[in-house]
Structure formats: structure tokens, C-alpha cells
Motif scaffolding. Structure first.
Motif, PDB file in Angstrom:
ATOM      1  N   THR A  49       0.839  -1.202   0.000  1.00  0.00           N
ATOM      2  CA  THR A  49       0.000   0.000   0.000  1.00  0.00           C
ATOM      3  C   THR A  49       0.872   1.249   0.000  1.00  0.00           C
ATOM      4  O   THR A  49       0.682   2.156  -0.830  1.00  0.00           O
ATOM      5  CB  THR A  49      -0.953   0.003   1.220  1.00  0.00           C
ATOM      6  OG1 THR A  49      -1.790  -1.144   1.148  1.00  0.00           O
ATOM      7  CG2 THR A  49      -1.793   1.263   1.259  1.00  0.00           C
ATOM      8  N   GLU A  50       1.828   1.296   0.918  1.00  0.00           N
ATOM      9  CA  GLU A  50       2.745   2.438   1.002  1.00  0.00           C
ATOM     10  C   GLU A  50       3.534   2.587  -0.305  1.00  0.00           C
ATOM     11  O   GLU A  50       3.720   3.700  -0.803  1.00  0.00           O
ATOM     12  CB  GLU A  50       3.694   2.212   2.182  1.00  0.00           C
ATOM     13  CG  GLU A  50       4.695   3.311   2.386  1.00  0.00           C
ATOM     14  CD  GLU A  50       5.660   3.010   3.522  1.00  0.00           C
ATOM     15  OE1 GLU A  50       5.703   3.826   4.447  1.00  0.00           O
ATOM     16  OE2 GLU A  50       6.351   1.968   3.478  1.00  0.00           O
ATOM     17  N   THR A  52       2.663   1.637  -3.357  1.00  0.00           N
ATOM     18  CA  THR A  52       1.790   2.130  -4.423  1.00  0.00           C
ATOM     19  C   THR A  52       1.516   3.618  -4.258  1.00  0.00           C
ATOM     20  O   THR A  52       1.552   4.377  -5.239  1.00  0.00           O
ATOM     21  CB  THR A  52       0.472   1.338  -4.448  1.00  0.00           C
ATOM     22  OG1 THR A  52       0.765  -0.056  -4.580  1.00  0.00           O
ATOM     23  CG2 THR A  52      -0.418   1.777  -5.602  1.00  0.00           C
ATOM     24  N   HIS A  53       1.267   4.068  -3.040  1.00  0.00           N
ATOM     25  CA  HIS A  53       1.034   5.496  -2.817  1.00  0.00           C
ATOM     26  C   HIS A  53       2.255   6.330  -3.215  1.00  0.00           C
ATOM     27  O   HIS A  53       2.107   7.404  -3.806  1.00  0.00           O
ATOM     28  CB  HIS A  53       0.655   5.777  -1.356  1.00  0.00           C
ATOM     29  CG  HIS A  53      -0.779   5.482  -1.049  1.00  0.00           C
ATOM     30  ND1 HIS A  53      -1.832   6.171  -1.610  1.00  0.00           N
ATOM     31  CD2 HIS A  53      -1.337   4.552  -0.238  1.00  0.00           C
ATOM     32  CE1 HIS A  53      -2.968   5.690  -1.153  1.00  0.00           C
ATOM     33  NE2 HIS A  53      -2.697   4.699  -0.321  1.00  0.00           N
ATOM     34  N   GLN A  54       3.455   5.847  -2.937  1.00  0.00           N
ATOM     35  CA  GLN A  54       4.657   6.597  -3.323  1.00  0.00           C
ATOM     36  C   GLN A  54       4.785   6.667  -4.838  1.00  0.00           C
ATOM     37  O   GLN A  54       5.142   7.710  -5.390  1.00  0.00           O
ATOM     38  CB  GLN A  54       5.914   5.984  -2.713  1.00  0.00           C
ATOM     39  CG  GLN A  54       7.179   6.781  -3.002  1.00  0.00           C
ATOM     40  CD  GLN A  54       7.134   8.189  -2.436  1.00  0.00           C
ATOM     41  OE1 GLN A  54       6.792   8.389  -1.277  1.00  0.00           O
ATOM     42  NE2 GLN A  54       7.457   9.186  -3.254  1.00  0.00           N
ATOM     43  N   MET A  56       2.327   6.673  -6.939  1.00  0.00           N
ATOM     44  CA  MET A  56       1.313   7.628  -7.384  1.00  0.00           C
ATOM     45  C   MET A  56       1.733   9.068  -7.072  1.00  0.00           C
ATOM     46  O   MET A  56       1.488   9.971  -7.873  1.00  0.00           O
ATOM     47  CB  MET A  56      -0.045   7.296  -6.763  1.00  0.00           C
ATOM     48  CG  MET A  56      -0.603   5.933  -7.156  1.00  0.00           C
ATOM     49  SD  MET A  56      -0.743   5.662  -8.938  1.00  0.00           S
ATOM     50  CE  MET A  56      -2.096   6.765  -9.336  1.00  0.00           C
ATOM     51  N   LYS A  57       2.386   9.294  -5.945  1.00  0.00           N
ATOM     52  CA  LYS A  57       2.887  10.637  -5.617  1.00  0.00           C
ATOM     53  C   LYS A  57       3.943  11.075  -6.632  1.00  0.00           C
ATOM     54  O   LYS A  57       4.004  12.241  -7.018  1.00  0.00           O
ATOM     55  CB  LYS A  57       3.476  10.664  -4.208  1.00  0.00           C
ATOM     56  CG  LYS A  57       2.430  10.579  -3.122  1.00  0.00           C
ATOM     57  CD  LYS A  57       3.081  10.466  -1.753  1.00  0.00           C
ATOM     58  CE  LYS A  57       2.042  10.189  -0.689  1.00  0.00           C
ATOM     59  NZ  LYS A  57       2.641   9.928   0.628  1.00  0.00           N
ATOM     60  N   ALA A  92      -5.309   1.268  -3.522  1.00  0.00           N
ATOM     61  CA  ALA A  92      -4.514   2.492  -3.376  1.00  0.00           C
ATOM     62  C   ALA A  92      -4.571   3.315  -4.660  1.00  0.00           C
ATOM     63  O   ALA A  92      -4.790   4.536  -4.620  1.00  0.00           O
ATOM     64  CB  ALA A  92      -3.075   2.146  -3.017  1.00  0.00           C
ATOM     65  N   TYR A  93      -4.383   2.685  -5.800  1.00  0.00           N
ATOM     66  CA  TYR A  93      -4.416   3.349  -7.107  1.00  0.00           C
ATOM     67  C   TYR A  93      -5.756   4.063  -7.304  1.00  0.00           C
ATOM     68  O   TYR A  93      -5.810   5.203  -7.772  1.00  0.00           O
ATOM     69  CB  TYR A  93      -4.181   2.279  -8.182  1.00  0.00           C
ATOM     70  CG  TYR A  93      -4.468   2.677  -9.603  1.00  0.00           C
ATOM     71  CD1 TYR A  93      -3.463   3.180 -10.418  1.00  0.00           C
ATOM     72  CD2 TYR A  93      -5.737   2.507 -10.157  1.00  0.00           C
ATOM     73  CE1 TYR A  93      -3.716   3.518 -11.742  1.00  0.00           C
ATOM     74  CE2 TYR A  93      -6.000   2.843 -11.473  1.00  0.00           C
ATOM     75  CZ  TYR A  93      -4.995   3.345 -12.262  1.00  0.00           C
ATOM     76  OH  TYR A  93      -5.240   3.681 -13.565  1.00  0.00           O
ATOM     77  N   MET A  95      -7.694   5.497  -5.321  1.00  0.00           N
ATOM     78  CA  MET A  95      -7.860   6.738  -4.552  1.00  0.00           C
ATOM     79  C   MET A  95      -7.483   7.977  -5.369  1.00  0.00           C
ATOM     80  O   MET A  95      -7.900   9.087  -5.044  1.00  0.00           O
ATOM     81  CB  MET A  95      -7.021   6.698  -3.285  1.00  0.00           C
ATOM     82  CG  MET A  95      -7.462   5.656  -2.306  1.00  0.00           C
ATOM     83  SD  MET A  95      -6.315   5.591  -0.917  1.00  0.00           S
ATOM     84  CE  MET A  95      -7.392   4.907   0.321  1.00  0.00           C
ATOM     85  N   TYR A  96      -6.694   7.788  -6.413  1.00  0.00           N
ATOM     86  CA  TYR A  96      -6.229   8.903  -7.225  1.00  0.00           C
ATOM     87  C   TYR A  96      -7.118   9.147  -8.443  1.00  0.00           C
ATOM     88  O   TYR A  96      -6.963  10.150  -9.136  1.00  0.00           O
ATOM     89  CB  TYR A  96      -4.775   8.667  -7.656  1.00  0.00           C
ATOM     90  CG  TYR A  96      -3.872   8.588  -6.458  1.00  0.00           C
ATOM     91  CD1 TYR A  96      -3.244   9.724  -5.962  1.00  0.00           C
ATOM     92  CD2 TYR A  96      -3.687   7.381  -5.777  1.00  0.00           C
ATOM     93  CE1 TYR A  96      -2.434   9.660  -4.837  1.00  0.00           C
ATOM     94  CE2 TYR A  96      -2.881   7.307  -4.652  1.00  0.00           C
ATOM     95  CZ  TYR A  96      -2.261   8.445  -4.189  1.00  0.00           C
ATOM     96  OH  TYR A  96      -1.471   8.383  -3.067  1.00  0.00           O
TER      97      TYR A  96
END
Length: 126
Positions: A49-50, A52-54, A56-57, A92-93, A95-96
Motif C-alpha cells: 500500500t505504502e 503504491t502510494h509513493q 502515485m505521488k 490504493a491506485y 484513490m487517485y
């Protein structure tokens, strides 16, 4: 057609002979991003999760440098080391892309740069 290199210090520097993104006309082609922290150069991968969020950031920083956002993305390619992580990555993906998500494919691969678990590239249009 003009071709402009897009580069930002808010996303990791390329680790090979490529650019973060190329703007060709009104279309932005963003290179695959992994979970590298732009400031420290460290991988952010305590969990998927962490990680994937990075990723996306990093994509968001490059899109922003080209005055674009996730709502301008028309296509994503997701490469994963283990399809067993698909649901977690997808959550996670997602969310964007709250509305009108882009076209995409998700492909399981044997290995990714720096042995990460996920890499995502995208195409956006102004």
C-alpha cells in the motif's frame, strides 16, 4: 510537433537513459515510476500500500510539472511482481482516480527495477 522534456525534483531522477516525461504536442508520456523518494533516494516499500502510494505521488509530481493532474490521465500501465497484490494495489491506485478512471492494463512481470513490487506509467492529454 514539438517535443518538450518534463523534469521535476519532486519526483525521482531517472536511473537510466530516459526522461521522467515527454510532452509531445498536447500529450504527456510519463515514464514508469517506482517507489523512490525524490529527496532521499530511498525506496518506500514497507508494504505494498505504502509502495503504491509513493508511486502515485511520483506520477502526480511529474503531471503537476506539466500543469496536468490525474483527471487528465487517459491511460495507465501497471507492472506488478506478484498478481496476488492486485487488490491492494488497485485499492490504493483507485484513490487517485475518483471519477472517470483511465484505460489501463495490469501485467505481472518476473522482475522490476530495484526489485520493487509495482511500477506505473501513464499518458495524459491537455
Amino acid at each position: 510537433m514539438s517535443k518538450q522534456i518534463i523534469q521535476t525534483k519532486e519526483a525521482p531522477a531517472p536511473i537510466g537513459p530516459y526522461n521522467q516525461a515527454i510532452l509531445a504536442g498536447d500529450t504527456l508520456y510519463v515514464s514508469g515510476q517506482i517507489a523512490l523518494d525524490a529527496q532521499s533516494g530511498e525506496l518506500i516499500n514497507e508494504n505494498i500500500t505504502e509502495e503504491t502510494h509513493q508511486v502515485m505521488k511520483n506520477l502526480e509530481a511529474i503531471l503537476s510539472e506539466a500543469d496536468l493532474g490525474f483527471s487528465d490521465v487517459v491511460k495507465c500501465s501497471i507492472f506488478v511482481k506478484d498478481m496476488g497484490n492486485f487488490a491492494t494495489i488497485n485499492e490504493a491506485y483507485g484513490m487517485y482516480f475518483k471519477e472517470n478512471p483511465p484505460a489501463r492494463e495490469t501485467v505481472e512481470v518476473a522482475r522490476l527495477p530495484k526489485d520493487v513490487n509495482v511500477e506505473i506509467s501513464c499518458i495524459a492529454i491537455k
